[in-house]
Design a protein around this motif. Structure first.
Motif, mmCIF file in Angstrom:
data_model
loop_
_atom_site.group_PDB
_atom_site.id
_atom_site.type_symbol
_atom_site.label_atom_id
_atom_site.label_comp_id
_atom_site.label_asym_id
_atom_site.label_seq_id
_atom_site.Cartn_x
_atom_site.Cartn_y
_atom_site.Cartn_z
ATOM 1 N N LYS A 89 0.828 -1.212 0.000
ATOM 2 C CA LYS A 89 0.000 0.000 0.000
ATOM 3 C C LYS A 89 0.859 1.257 0.000
ATOM 4 C CE LYS A 89 -3.884 2.120 2.462
ATOM 5 N NZ LYS A 89 -4.802 1.987 3.636
ATOM 6 N N SER A 90 1.891 1.304 0.853
ATOM 7 C CA SER A 90 2.677 2.532 0.983
ATOM 8 C C SER A 90 3.526 2.810 -0.256
ATOM 9 C CB SER A 90 3.579 2.461 2.219
ATOM 10 O OG SER A 90 4.611 1.504 2.054
ATOM 11 N N ARG A 92 2.558 2.190 -3.256
ATOM 12 C CA ARG A 92 1.614 2.359 -4.370
ATOM 13 C C ARG A 92 1.747 1.232 -5.387
ATOM 14 N NH1 ARG A 92 1.578 5.938 -0.936
ATOM 15 N NH2 ARG A 92 0.836 8.085 -1.234
ATOM 16 N N ASP A 94 0.750 -2.334 -7.301
ATOM 17 C CA ASP A 94 -0.516 -2.853 -7.819
ATOM 18 C C ASP A 94 -0.937 -4.126 -7.112
ATOM 19 O OD1 ASP A 94 -1.064 -1.114 -10.392
ATOM 20 O OD2 ASP A 94 1.077 -1.555 -10.337
ATOM 21 N N PRO A 116 -3.910 -3.820 -4.262
ATOM 22 C CA PRO A 116 -3.218 -2.537 -4.075
ATOM 23 C C PRO A 116 -3.583 -1.836 -2.775
ATOM 24 C CG PRO A 116 -4.910 -2.371 -5.775
ATOM 25 C CD PRO A 116 -4.756 -3.815 -5.473
ATOM 26 N N ASP A 117 -4.702 -2.201 -2.166
ATOM 27 C CA ASP A 117 -5.112 -1.603 -0.896
ATOM 28 C C ASP A 117 -4.511 -2.326 0.308
ATOM 29 O OD1 ASP A 117 -6.536 -3.962 -1.115
ATOM 30 O OD2 ASP A 117 -8.522 -3.046 -0.887
ATOM 31 N N TYR A 119 -5.170 -5.363 1.237
ATOM 32 C CA TYR A 119 -6.066 -6.413 1.728
ATOM 33 C C TYR A 119 -5.920 -7.672 0.890
ATOM 34 C CZ TYR A 119 -8.550 -3.003 4.616
ATOM 35 O OH TYR A 119 -8.871 -2.064 5.557
ATOM 36 N N ARG A 317 -14.850 -4.951 8.594
ATOM 37 C CA ARG A 317 -15.040 -3.875 7.610
ATOM 38 C C ARG A 317 -16.519 -3.600 7.373
ATOM 39 N NH1 ARG A 317 -11.296 -5.011 2.463
ATOM 40 N NH2 ARG A 317 -11.702 -2.805 2.107
ATOM 41 N N SER A 334 -7.476 -2.855 12.821
ATOM 42 C CA SER A 334 -7.631 -2.197 11.524
ATOM 43 C C SER A 334 -7.281 -0.719 11.545
ATOM 44 C CB SER A 334 -9.061 -2.391 11.003
ATOM 45 O OG SER A 334 -10.003 -1.847 11.907
ATOM 46 N N THR A 338 -4.026 -4.031 7.602
ATOM 47 C CA THR A 338 -5.063 -4.645 6.788
ATOM 48 C C THR A 338 -5.117 -6.155 6.966
ATOM 49 O OG1 THR A 338 -3.504 -4.786 4.945
ATOM 50 C CG2 THR A 338 -4.919 -2.839 5.040
#
Length: 445
Positions: A89-90, A92, A94, A116-117, A119, A317, A334, A338
């Motif tokens: 994530k940090s 960026r 994919d 990419p998030d 999760y 979530r 959370s 993630t």
């Protein structure tokens, strides 16, 4: 739809067989890479691993697969699973990949994928990748093949992140901590983070050789940690598993503190500080009934899910909770991560002990767990839980335990066994119920 390769936590198996060959890893890289080629930018995947010997082989194969479809590869070496999720994530990226079979022995390995998030992938993404593995994947033109590079400061980035989750007004000065890294992925980052926060450290499980990961050490074998805590007269012991997404604690008396007690401790502290979201926590059906009763007495709720930290996270979530996990020690916070993060969870537990100024045995023992018994029945085929005789015995057991306990019966997601668990106020009754159901399942198979 039935899964062919993905299980409850990525793709896993015995190395050099089935889905854990170099050939299959390359196909996974090709399929997953092509699936996440979205947009016109240069695409990147972060790849981490634990300390298994087979990690070298799978890392190289995955790298070949990703670069062949035009995705750049960033290699971070041995790192915890949550570190790979954070870096994905940090940076960026994919997608992210963790090569690990978690708490399994060295001869197993696995491939965990992150979006990419940060999760873990959705069912839809996993099914699409499965379909591509068995199909034809379009390769990149010669001039668009991906590049690979190794990031040397990845370890420092994660240590900085982990330390940032510890309250800034606290230090670990004067606290003697035994840390057990299971000869796994956290063997460098966990001791370093704790030392930088001021702890007086005793380290075990920090000499990986490719074959000794989780070998009679780590969160699934806390006996080594208990012995070390007693021998060194430590204040507390912390055990992680092979990929450091799981935490088990030992108090100063050498007693094991499981995930249920740890979640209760963190939830209480966060509720006191006004930062506990959802009014309770999320746990699985395997968490002890004592936890549920304890939370209720504190005015807090408990949402139960199917077994697996993935199910816990989905419920968190969906319902807006920020604390959840499993009795086995997968703890998801959370606000910070993630996925389950053993080191971050440990730092929250240590913060509670620091603030209380009391021994770990007093701070972390939140409730008396009900007697709980789990037995496994192996079977070679069929669906024994659909047998009418088995259904009848289960229904009778549920009636017998009504109001005095719980019953959880499920097929394992990783091996051909039926897991039979019961808990209740009367241990003799619990044992009778479990044995009766196990006998019925054996008769059916």
């Amino acid at each position: 739809m039935a899964r062919k390769y993905f299980g409850t936590d990525g793709i896993r198996g015995l190395t050099n067989t089935g889905a854990m060959t170099a050939e299959m890893a390359m196909k996974v890289g090709m399929a997953a890479g092509r699936h996440f080629l979205r947009g016109e930018h240069r695409h990147r995947v972060v790849i981490g691993k634990d300390t298994r010997l087979s990690g070298y082989m799978l890392e190289s194969a995955l790298q070949a697969g990703f670069t062949s479809v035009g995705m750049d590869v960033t290699l971070v070496g041995p790192m915890p699973t949550p570190a790979v999720a954070m870096l994905t994530k940090s940076m960026r990226a994919d997608m992210g990949v963790m090569i690990s079979a978690s708490h399994n022995p060295f001869f197993d390995n696995g491939i965990k994928l992150f979006g990419p998030d940060g999760y873990k992938l959705s069912d839809e993404d996993e099914l699409a990748i499965e379909a591509a593995i068995d199909g034809d994947v379009a390769l990149a033109p010669s001039g668009e093949i991906g590049r690979a590079k190794r990031i040397d400061d990845a370890r420092g980035r994660y240590i900085h992140f982990a330390k940032s989750t510890f309250p800034s007004d606290l230090r670990l000065d004067g606290m003697k901590i035994v840390v057990d890294c299971a000869n796994g992925a956290a063997y460098q980052v966990a001791p370093e983070a704790l030392w930088e926060l001021g702890a007086d450290l005793v380290q075990i499980g920090v000499n990986p050789n490719g074959l000794n990961i989780n070998d009679k050490i780590g969160s699934t074998h806390p006996e080594a940690l208990s012995a070390a805590v007693i021998a060194h007269q430590a204040d507390i012991g912390i055990a992680l598993d092979g990929d450091a997404d799981r935490l088990i604690v030992v108090d100063e008396k050498g007693r094991v503190i499981d995930g249920d007690q740890l979640m209760a401790t963190i939830a209480a502290g966060w509720a006191r500080a006004g930062r506990l979201a959802g009014g309770g926590l999320v746990a699985t059906v395997m968490s002890n009934l004592g936890l549920e009763r304890h939370l209720k007495a504190q005015g807090l709720g408990l949402i139960r899910t199917a077994v697996g930290d993935r199910h816990v996270l989905e419920a968190m979530r969906r319902r807006g909770y920020n604390v959840g996990g499993e009795q086995s020690g997968h703890i998801i916070l959370s606000d910070y991560a993630t996925t389950g993060d053993g080191l971050v969870a440990a730092l929250q537990v240590l913060a509670e002990v620091c603030r209380a100024g009391a021994p770990a045995s007093e701070v972390l023992h939140r409730f008396d767990p009900l007697p709980q018994l789990l037995k496994n029945v192996r079977f070679s085929g069929g669906k024994p839980l659909e047998n009418e005789a088995v259904k009848t015995v289960i229904a009778e057991a549920e009636t017998e335990l009504a109001g005095r306990g719980r019953l959880v019966i499920r097929p394992s997601g990783t091996e051909p066994v039926i897991r039979v668990m019961a808990e209740g106020d009367d241990p003799a009754q619990v044992e009778r119920v479990v044995d009766r159901i196990c006998d019925a399942v054996r008769a059916a198979v």
